[in-house]
Design a protein around this motif. Structure first.
Motif, PDB file in Angstrom:
ATOM      1  N   ALA A  79     -44.058 -25.795  31.152  1.00 56.23           N
ATOM      2  CA  ALA A  79     -44.075 -25.430  32.571  1.00 56.23           C
ATOM      3  C   ALA A  79     -43.336 -26.471  33.398  1.00 56.23           C
ATOM      4  CB  ALA A  79     -45.515 -25.306  33.064  1.00 56.23           C
ATOM      5  N   VAL A  80     -42.692 -26.023  34.458  1.00 55.95           N
ATOM      6  CA  VAL A  80     -41.987 -26.941  35.363  1.00 55.95           C
ATOM      7  C   VAL A  80     -42.223 -26.508  36.805  1.00 55.95           C
ATOM      8  CG1 VAL A  80     -40.172 -27.563  33.722  1.00 55.95           C
ATOM      9  CG2 VAL A  80     -39.853 -25.569  35.182  1.00 55.95           C
ATOM     10  N   ASN A  81     -42.371 -27.485  37.688  1.00 59.53           N
ATOM     11  CA  ASN A  81     -42.393 -27.172  39.127  1.00 59.53           C
ATOM     12  C   ASN A  81     -41.197 -27.791  39.832  1.00 59.53           C
ATOM     13  OD1 ASN A  81     -42.996 -29.880  39.433  1.00 59.53           O
ATOM     14  ND2 ASN A  81     -44.832 -29.567  40.654  1.00 59.53           N
ATOM     15  N   ALA A  82     -40.260 -28.329  39.036  1.00 58.66           N
ATOM     16  CA  ALA A  82     -38.988 -28.853  39.530  1.00 58.66           C
ATOM     17  C   ALA A  82     -37.995 -28.757  38.385  1.00 58.66           C
ATOM     18  CB  ALA A  82     -39.137 -30.305  39.990  1.00 58.66           C
ATOM     19  N   MET A  83     -36.720 -28.759  38.693  1.00 61.87           N
ATOM     20  CA  MET A  83     -35.699 -28.615  37.659  1.00 61.87           C
ATOM     21  C   MET A  83     -35.345 -29.984  37.074  1.00 61.87           C
ATOM     22  SD  MET A  83     -35.281 -25.446  37.321  1.00 61.87           S
ATOM     23  CE  MET A  83     -37.040 -25.288  37.696  1.00 61.87           C
ATOM     24  N   HIS A  84     -35.668 -30.193  35.801  1.00 61.48           N
ATOM     25  CA  HIS A  84     -35.419 -31.479  35.156  1.00 61.48           C
ATOM     26  C   HIS A  84     -33.932 -31.807  35.107  1.00 61.48           C
ATOM     27  CE1 HIS A  84     -39.506 -31.142  32.830  1.00 61.48           C
ATOM     28  NE2 HIS A  84     -39.632 -31.115  34.148  1.00 61.48           N
ATOM     29  N   ASP A  85     -33.096 -30.787  35.127  1.00 64.85           N
ATOM     30  CA  ASP A  85     -31.656 -30.987  35.110  1.00 64.85           C
ATOM     31  C   ASP A  85     -31.179 -31.714  36.366  1.00 64.85           C
ATOM     32  OD1 ASP A  85     -29.214 -30.594  33.703  1.00 64.85           O
ATOM     33  OD2 ASP A  85     -28.638 -29.050  35.137  1.00 64.85           O
ATOM     34  N   SER A  86     -31.957 -31.655  37.442  1.00 67.20           N
ATOM     35  CA  SER A  86     -31.577 -32.283  38.719  1.00 67.20           C
ATOM     36  C   SER A  86     -32.238 -33.640  38.920  1.00 67.20           C
ATOM     37  CB  SER A  86     -31.946 -31.364  39.890  1.00 67.20           C
ATOM     38  OG  SER A  86     -31.221 -30.158  39.831  1.00 67.20           O
ATOM     39  N   PHE A  87     -33.025 -34.106  37.953  1.00 70.63           N
ATOM     40  CA  PHE A  87     -33.615 -35.434  38.050  1.00 70.63           C
ATOM     41  C   PHE A  87     -32.509 -36.492  37.919  1.00 70.63           C
ATOM     42  CE2 PHE A  87     -38.419 -35.155  37.071  1.00 70.63           C
ATOM     43  CZ  PHE A  87     -38.545 -34.032  37.858  1.00 70.63           C
ATOM     44  N   THR A  88     -32.801 -37.704  38.322  1.00 67.92           N
ATOM     45  CA  THR A  88     -31.890 -38.806  38.035  1.00 67.92           C
ATOM     46  C   THR A  88     -31.805 -38.978  36.520  1.00 67.92           C
ATOM     47  OG1 THR A  88     -33.689 -40.419  38.131  1.00 67.92           O
ATOM     48  CG2 THR A  88     -32.492 -39.999  40.181  1.00 67.92           C
TER      49      THR A  88
END
Length: 567
Positions: free
Chosen positions: A349-358
């Motif tokens: 599950a994700v509540n944010a896109m990990h691809d857009s993390f630093t």
């Protein structure tokens, strides 16, 4: 990082530790097959199931028979799911009249949900009918989670029993876990989610008029029920493509907090159950302490990096932390914490896109999975994975004190060490092997959205997530292709069942051994020294194995960002 962010982390850890003992005691009652307060209501259902299926829950099984029954059961579920998805167009409860799922996507999805991975190469609201969501997919959220807990019970019995040829009954373990743990908790959670605004309906999508006067179609469905087991069973597969970033799956800060607690609740409870099973609860607390050290380190690094933001944007006059790909309803702290929880557990599950993390913020979720998803880990899978590392750690400790290693009263000999190494080696061999294939073939290179180190990270993350049975994604990879669906499907099957078989073999071998009492020469396995050794073994095995891949991906990405270069 704000004060509210640290307060959120502290509240989460505090409430989680409060849940350890009550959840652990309930699990221990199921492990022993004892009566619970729910037996008066659900006992007839359990007995009726045994009568209909011809199963004697008192009949014990050796590790080979336990493994065969588990494999046959999961293979049958896989074939059923594949068939349902391929026949979706002619089956009921399809208000959108969606067509049949393609062969390669049905193959991938069937393995994904059977293996508790829940990797999704599709958008749920536009691909799966209500029947497919409920019967083909959600049923796996219960049964794959119950399988993991049953397997953990089998390994517990291996350590706890003396001179025994059996490790329990797979069917009895499955039924008890499903009836007396997963179903009741999911009913309560589903009611809470519905009260919070999560839909639960068999109706089709509705068309609404926006504030601007435009028309918008809102997908609806039986979301609350799926959301409950999605988190509790560390499954992670969302009804909607945006997963827990979607307001119909995760509408408020409170539902977000409850979802995070749900992901870890059973995993931490199993550590206490293990301590009770072997007659020394300090053993369970030592394992939990090691898990928490690794978890909190990951949380601190991710929150720090996401709060620091991108220096390239700062140079352009855009101050503040990294809000790219994050829901403003949750912000940086809740998004970073959620990402570490879902990858420390086997929950995609994700509540944010990990691809857009630093770059480093995205490295931590990636590294969590590469450690074998043992930092709490999936329901059942986390604790039995961690115990494999404990076998290696006690072997190293035995070498240091110059005697045969012992753990919770059982001698750890060459057979157990070889099997543990075999199980642990599955992860790096499959992850790095499949990543290498996808990184050189044209079909694999066509998938990443980005080029350079970040594109490589997208491929590495996908196969790490698949083999580790997590299911989250960097989201920049186009994975709904015959190449990726096929290769990721094989990776998920290997990552689940090629670890389970050696683990059950260890359980069978340990159960047959006699109890070895501790002596003055025994290495203590309950104090800070043991916890530190466990943490060190997990980090060394994971770090040394995956460091080259991480250097080519997120580390190179970070160095480029520091130099002001964007790919």
């Amino acid at each position: 990082m704000t004060f509210q962010g640290w307060l959120l982390i502290a509240a989460f850890v505090g409430l989680l530790l409060i849940l350890v003992k009550p959840v652990g005691l309930w699990l221990f009652a199921l492990y022993e097959g004892r009566r619970t307060p729910l037996h008066g209501l659900l006992g007839p259902v359990e007995r009726g199931f045994y009568r209909l299926s011809g199963i004697d829950p008192r009949e014990e099984q050796g590790w080979r028979r336990y493994a065969v029954h588990m494999l046959v059961f999961n293979t049958a579920l896989l074939l059923l799911t594949y068939t349902l998805l391929r026949m979706q167009a002619v089956l009921p409860l399809n208000p959108q009249h969606l067509g049949a799922v393609s062969g390669h996507l049905a193959f991938n999805s069937a393995i994904s949900f059977t293996s508790n991975t829940n990797w999704q190469s599709y958008a749920g609201e536009s691909t799966m009918s209500n029947l497919s969501q409920m019967l083909a997919l959600t049923i796996h959220n219960f049964l794959s989670a119950a399988t993991g807990i049953a397997l953990a019970f089998a390994l517990f019995r291996g350590f706890a029993r003396r001179s025994s040829a059996t490790i329990g009954n797979f069917w009895a373990d499955m039924v008890r876990v499903t009836l007396y743990l997963l179903l009741p908790l999911c009913v309560l959670l589903a009611i809470f989610y519905m009260a919070s605004g999560v839909p639960q309906t068999l109706a089709g999508p509705v068309e609404v008029t926006t504030l601007e006067g435009a028309k918008q179609t809102l997908a609806l469905g039986p979301v609350a029920g799926q959301e409950a087991i999605k988190m509790l069973g560390t499954n992670g597969g969302g009804f909607f493509n945006a997963n827990s970033a979607h307001p119909f799956e995760n509408p408020t800060a409170l539902t977000n907090f409850v979802q995070m607690l749900s992901i870890f609740a059973i995993g931490v409870g199993l550590t206490h159950s293990f301590g009770k099973a072997v007659g020394n609860v300090r053993q369970g607390w030592a394992i939990l302490a090691a898990m928490m050290v690794l978890f909190l380190a990951g949380v601190a690094i991710t929150c720090w990096q996401e709060a620091a933001g991108n220096p390239v944007l700062h140079h352009l006059g855009v101050p503040g932390g990294n809000m790219e790909g994050k829901e403003v309803r949750f912000g940086i702290a809740a998004s970073a914490l959620f990402s570490v929880i879902t990858t420390a557990a086997s929950c995609g599950a994700v509540n944010a896109m990990h691809d857009s993390f630093t770059a480093i913020g995205g490295l931590v979720p990636l590294f969590n999975m590469q450690l074998g998803e043992v930092v709490v880990g999936g329901v059942g899978a986390g604790i039995y994975g961690f115990l494999l590392f404990a076998i290696l750690a006690v072997f190293v400790a035995g070498l240091m004190v110059g005697r045969t290693p012992e753990y919770v009263g059982k001698k750890i000999e060459s057979r157990e060490v070889k099997l543990a190494v075999l199980a642990i080696a599955v992860l790096p061999m499959a992850i790095l092997g499949f990543t290498a294939i996808a990184s050189v073939l044209p079909a694999g290179l066509a998938g990443p959205l980005n080029k350079g180190p970040h594109g490589f990270s997208e491929i590495l993350y996908a196969f790490t997530s698949a083999v580790a049975n997590n299911g989250s994604a960097f989201a920049g990879l186009t994975a709904n292709t015959p190449f990726y669906n096929g290769l990721l499907g094989v990776a998920m099957w290997i990552g689940r069942f090629f670890i389970i078989i050696p683990m059950l073999a260890i359980a069978g071998g340990l159960a047959a051994k006699k109890y070895t009492p501790e002596t003055a020469g025994s290495f203590p396995t309950t104090g800070p020294l043991w916890t530190g050794l466990l943490v060190g073994i997990v980090l060394i095995v994971g770090g040394l194995t995956f460091l080259p891949g991480l250097a080519l991906g997120p580390m190179a990405d970070h160095l480029a960002m520091v130099r002001g270069q964007l790919f």
